[in-house]
Enzyme design. Structure first.
Site, PDB file in Angstrom:
ATOM      1  N   GLY A   1     -30.717 -14.964 -12.465  1.00 38.15           N
ATOM      2  CA  GLY A   1     -30.033 -15.372 -13.691  1.00 38.15           C
ATOM      3  C   GLY A   1     -30.992 -15.756 -14.796  1.00 38.15           C
ATOM      4  O   GLY A   1     -32.226 -15.698 -14.633  1.00 38.15           O
ATOM      5  N   SER A   2     -30.424 -16.198 -15.909  1.00 38.38           N
ATOM      6  CA  SER A   2     -31.226 -16.502 -17.092  1.00 38.38           C
ATOM      7  C   SER A   2     -31.867 -17.885 -17.000  1.00 38.38           C
ATOM      8  O   SER A   2     -32.690 -18.235 -17.849  1.00 38.38           O
ATOM      9  CB  SER A   2     -30.358 -16.415 -18.352  1.00 38.38           C
ATOM     10  OG  SER A   2     -29.257 -17.293 -18.256  1.00 38.38           O
TER      11      SER A   2
ATOM     12  N   LYS B   1     -20.639 -19.319  -8.315  1.00 28.34           N
ATOM     13  CA  LYS B   1     -21.775 -18.484  -8.635  1.00 28.34           C
ATOM     14  C   LYS B   1     -21.328 -17.019  -8.661  1.00 28.34           C
ATOM     15  O   LYS B   1     -20.218 -16.721  -8.255  1.00 28.34           O
ATOM     16  CB  LYS B   1     -22.883 -18.662  -7.584  1.00 28.34           C
ATOM     17  CG  LYS B   1     -23.601 -20.010  -7.725  1.00 28.34           C
ATOM     18  CD  LYS B   1     -24.757 -20.171  -6.745  1.00 28.34           C
ATOM     19  CE  LYS B   1     -25.735 -19.040  -6.695  1.00 28.34           C
ATOM     20  NZ  LYS B   1     -26.306 -18.665  -8.020  1.00 28.34           N
ATOM     21  N   GLY B   2     -22.206 -16.150  -9.154  1.00 27.88           N
ATOM     22  CA  GLY B   2     -21.890 -14.726  -9.153  1.00 27.88           C
ATOM     23  C   GLY B   2     -21.701 -14.137 -10.539  1.00 27.88           C
ATOM     24  O   GLY B   2     -21.342 -12.972 -10.672  1.00 27.88           O
TER      25      GLY B   2
ATOM     26  N   GLY C   1     -29.381 -20.780  -9.830  1.00 24.76           N
ATOM     27  CA  GLY C   1     -28.528 -21.212 -10.939  1.00 24.76           C
ATOM     28  C   GLY C   1     -27.082 -21.347 -10.491  1.00 24.76           C
ATOM     29  O   GLY C   1     -26.767 -21.200  -9.313  1.00 24.76           O
ATOM     30  N   ALA C   2     -26.195 -21.630 -11.450  1.00 25.14           N
ATOM     31  CA  ALA C   2     -24.764 -21.741 -11.135  1.00 25.14           C
ATOM     32  C   ALA C   2     -23.954 -21.509 -12.400  1.00 25.14           C
ATOM     33  O   ALA C   2     -24.445 -21.715 -13.521  1.00 25.14           O
ATOM     34  CB  ALA C   2     -24.452 -23.121 -10.566  1.00 25.14           C
ATOM     35  N   ASP C   3     -22.716 -21.065 -12.198  1.00 22.47           N
ATOM     36  CA  ASP C   3     -21.801 -20.888 -13.329  1.00 22.47           C
ATOM     37  C   ASP C   3     -20.936 -22.127 -13.537  1.00 22.47           C
ATOM     38  O   ASP C   3     -20.573 -22.424 -14.673  1.00 22.47           O
ATOM     39  CB  ASP C   3     -20.934 -19.648 -13.083  1.00 22.47           C
ATOM     40  CG  ASP C   3     -21.800 -18.411 -12.972  1.00 22.47           C
ATOM     41  OD1 ASP C   3     -22.487 -18.088 -13.948  1.00 22.47           O
ATOM     42  OD2 ASP C   3     -21.844 -17.807 -11.887  1.00 22.47           O
TER      43      ASP C   3
ATOM     44  N   GLU D   1     -27.644 -14.265  -2.836  1.00 23.40           N
ATOM     45  CA  GLU D   1     -27.949 -15.669  -3.128  1.00 23.40           C
ATOM     46  C   GLU D   1     -27.424 -16.566  -2.011  1.00 23.40           C
ATOM     47  O   GLU D   1     -28.093 -17.519  -1.586  1.00 23.40           O
ATOM     48  CB  GLU D   1     -27.328 -16.078  -4.466  1.00 23.40           C
ATOM     49  CG  GLU D   1     -28.020 -15.440  -5.656  1.00 23.40           C
ATOM     50  CD  GLU D   1     -27.342 -15.749  -6.979  1.00 23.40           C
ATOM     51  OE1 GLU D   1     -28.041 -15.871  -7.976  1.00 23.40           O
ATOM     52  OE2 GLU D   1     -26.103 -15.861  -7.018  1.00 23.40           O
TER      53      GLU D   1
HETATM   54  C1  5RP Z   1     -25.986 -14.778 -10.428  1.00 28.53           C
HETATM   55  C2  5RP Z   1     -25.681 -16.231 -10.425  1.00 28.53           C
HETATM   56  C3  5RP Z   1     -26.377 -17.053 -11.440  1.00 28.53           C
HETATM   57  O1  5RP Z   1     -27.160 -18.001 -10.788  1.00 28.53           O
HETATM   58  C4  5RP Z   1     -25.340 -17.718 -12.311  1.00 28.53           C
HETATM   59  O2  5RP Z   1     -24.516 -16.713 -12.872  1.00 28.53           O
HETATM   60  C5  5RP Z   1     -25.987 -18.538 -13.427  1.00 28.53           C
HETATM   61  O3  5RP Z   1     -26.650 -17.688 -14.304  1.00 28.53           O
HETATM   62  P1  5RP Z   1     -27.369 -18.185 -15.618  1.00 28.53           P
HETATM   63  O4  5RP Z   1     -28.495 -19.050 -15.202  1.00 28.53           O
HETATM   64  O5  5RP Z   1     -27.798 -16.911 -16.308  1.00 28.53           O
HETATM   65  O6  5RP Z   1     -26.340 -18.930 -16.445  1.00 28.53           O
HETATM   66  O7  5RP Z   1     -24.919 -16.745  -9.649  1.00 28.53           O
HETATM   67  O8  5RP Z   1     -25.127 -14.099  -9.578  1.00 28.53           O
END
Ligand code: 5RP
Length: 219
Positions: free
Chosen positions: A24-25, A91-92, A79-81, A100
């Site tokens: 992720g970012s 996540k995802g 990371g996490a959403d 992950e």
């Molecule tokens: C990827 C994930 C990422 O960790 C999640 O989407 C967070 O991404 P970001 O740091 O870009 O906000 O689960 O599948």
């Protein structure tokens, strides 16, 4: 904020550790800073990537790559959403949650890094990503509808048709509304034939590092 928490997590890394490298970012900054520490401090670590993205980044930063066949993971950083007060996660968002989950669940320690917008009271505003075997699209959609979920197949950008994951599968983004029972739901979703893995991560996070306007916070 993403850079602050990603860099802070990289300071937790100890010489000699095997690292799970999230996707992720935000984890991008973690990998970057670990790479700088390898270059500048000479720490010796190895990474187990959770996606092509984290694998390419690790190579770019000269972090040697290994696998679960060869090593166990000391520390995973991901990371996490969404993050709820009990540290249950969605996540995802980047379609990488299957690898992950394998990496994060097998790590001795799991640190989640995120900007403050990811903290929620209850999971569910972010549609839950579910990776499925392509031929199971119809029956899985029906099963998810029966559970009260509204299903959207994730479509590609600059690619016609659906997103294809690093594992060759489809992603369904499922809106359930508020998820009051994430622990039970995580298990139940994986009993549907055709579901490879869902984006609920429960009962596994050791530490959360949040990047906020007021600086880095350790939860
Ligand atoms: C990827 C994930 C990422 O960790 C999640 O989407 C967070 O991404 P970001 O740091 O870009 O906000 O689960 O599948």
């Amino acid at each position: 904020m993403k850079k602050d928490c990603g860099y802070a997590a990289a300071e937790e890394v100890k010489d000699g550790q095997i690292l799970g490298l999230g996707t992720g970012s935000t984890t991008l900054y973690f990998i970057e800073k670990v790479g700088m520490r390898v270059r500048d401090e000479g720490i010796e670590v190895m990474g187990i990537p959770t996606s092509f993205q984290s694998s390419l980044l690790a190579r770019e930063w000269n972090i040697p790559i290994t696998s679960l066949d060869e090593h166990e993971i000391d520390l995973a950083v991901d990371g996490a959403d969404e993050i709820d007060p009990d540290f249950n996660l969605i996540k995802g968002g980047g379609a990488a949650h299957t690898l992950e989950k394998i990496v994060d669940y097998s790590a001795d320690e799991l640190i989640i890094i995120a900007d403050e917008s990811k903290l929620v009271d209850t999971l569910g505003a972010f549609p839950l990503p579910v990776e499925i075997i392509p031929i199971s699209l119809k029956p899985v959609t029906k099963a998810l509808n029966d559970m009260g979920g509204e299903v959207a197949i994730r479509m590609g950008e600059k690619k016609d048709g659906p997103v294809i994951t690093d594992n060759g599968n489809f992603i369904l983004d499922v809106s359930f509304g508020r998820i009051e029972n994430p622990i039970e739901m995580e298990e139940e979703l994986n009993t549907i034939p055709g579901v490879v893995e869902n984006g609920l991560f429960t009962q596994m996070v050791d530490k959360v590092i949040i990047g906020s306007k007021d600086g880095v916070k350790y939860l």
